[in-house]
Design a protein around this motif. Sequence first.
Motif, mmCIF file in Angstrom:
data_model
loop_
_atom_site.group_PDB
_atom_site.id
_atom_site.type_symbol
_atom_site.label_atom_id
_atom_site.label_comp_id
_atom_site.label_asym_id
_atom_site.label_seq_id
_atom_site.Cartn_x
_atom_site.Cartn_y
_atom_site.Cartn_z
ATOM 1 N N HIS A 1 59.873 97.033 39.153
ATOM 2 C CA HIS A 1 59.763 97.501 37.449
ATOM 3 C C HIS A 1 60.347 98.104 37.462
ATOM 4 O O HIS A 1 60.803 98.166 35.823
ATOM 5 C CB HIS A 1 58.357 97.940 37.340
ATOM 6 N N GLU A 2 61.633 99.620 37.517
ATOM 7 C CA GLU A 2 62.582 100.267 37.094
ATOM 8 C C GLU A 2 63.753 99.672 36.510
ATOM 9 O O GLU A 2 63.982 100.088 34.731
ATOM 10 C CB GLU A 2 62.695 101.395 38.093
ATOM 11 N N ALA A 3 64.534 99.124 37.191
ATOM 12 C CA ALA A 3 64.927 98.610 36.565
ATOM 13 C C ALA A 3 64.569 97.116 35.400
ATOM 14 O O ALA A 3 65.671 97.146 34.735
ATOM 15 C CB ALA A 3 65.850 97.501 37.495
ATOM 16 N N ARG A 4 64.099 96.248 35.622
ATOM 17 C CA ARG A 4 63.369 95.750 34.442
ATOM 18 C C ARG A 4 63.028 96.378 33.315
ATOM 19 O O ARG A 4 63.509 95.721 32.250
ATOM 20 C CB ARG A 4 62.401 94.741 35.011
ATOM 21 N N ASN A 5 62.002 97.275 33.206
ATOM 22 C CA ASN A 5 62.137 98.229 31.799
ATOM 23 C C ASN A 5 63.582 98.644 31.678
ATOM 24 O O ASN A 5 62.832 98.164 30.409
ATOM 25 C CB ASN A 5 61.241 99.475 32.555
ATOM 26 N N LEU A 6 64.046 98.918 32.775
ATOM 27 C CA LEU A 6 65.553 99.333 31.968
ATOM 28 C C LEU A 6 66.020 98.454 30.818
ATOM 29 O O LEU A 6 66.844 99.129 29.819
ATOM 30 C CB LEU A 6 66.200 100.336 32.275
ATOM 31 N N GLU A 7 66.838 97.451 32.162
ATOM 32 C CA GLU A 7 66.757 96.586 30.624
ATOM 33 C C GLU A 7 66.075 95.700 29.601
ATOM 34 O O GLU A 7 66.466 95.445 28.430
ATOM 35 C CB GLU A 7 66.229 95.116 32.056
ATOM 36 N N PHE A 8 65.039 95.428 29.550
ATOM 37 C CA PHE A 8 64.055 95.165 28.176
ATOM 38 C C PHE A 8 64.319 96.832 27.290
ATOM 39 O O PHE A 8 64.704 96.484 26.302
ATOM 40 C CB PHE A 8 62.297 95.337 28.768
#
Length: 220
Positions: A36-43
């Motif tokens: 989730h962390e990388a996806r959160n940053l991406e969004f």
Amino acid sequence: MKLALFDLDNTLLVGDSDFEWAQFLIEKRALDRELHEARNLEFYEQYKAGTLDIHEFLDFQLKPLSRHPRSQLETWRKEFIEIKIKPLVAPGAKKLIESHMLDGDLCIIITATNSFVTAPIARLFEIDNLIATNPEEENGEFTGKVLGKPSFREGKIDRLEEWLNQHNLTWLSFLQSWFYSDSLNDLPLLSKVTHPVAVDPDPTLKKHAETKGWPVISLR
């Protein structure tokens, strides 16, 4: 009567409550950090660039609400407000809000962030009126889906007009209207009010504001 609208994230707050909530859940191990962390940053980067697919993001952001009992989520939220949100309140935010309240203006926080996260933040600013993206509920628990139209980009205008209609108001009810925001994503609503104000704006909004002669202020 006058209308004062306030964006929340990176406007009244020096940070993004949506992003911080996901990070908080990761720290609580309610979400898997690796997934989730990388996806959160991406969004978050997509949001800042003005390329965010709001429905894709909401699928990511609201699903965790469906994986835990409401009672647990509310316990976490209380801690989240204390340790993550209160330190992010922009130094000039409350004074700005108070100036509109003293003038008797109708004050509304309008944000794309979901209402579960933002309702206690609105109370923190002593603003009774909140327009936010609504998570769907069944029997008091979250389904992980969105209810109705997200209050994002042009959707903020639609949701605001729905709110006004519910309160027997229209744009014509107000002699003047203000909207305070930091984001290029809020250009539709900023262009609708009589007094658009760019607050600690992103580069795109800052350039647009300077071209249009809109005030550019800082609450930090």
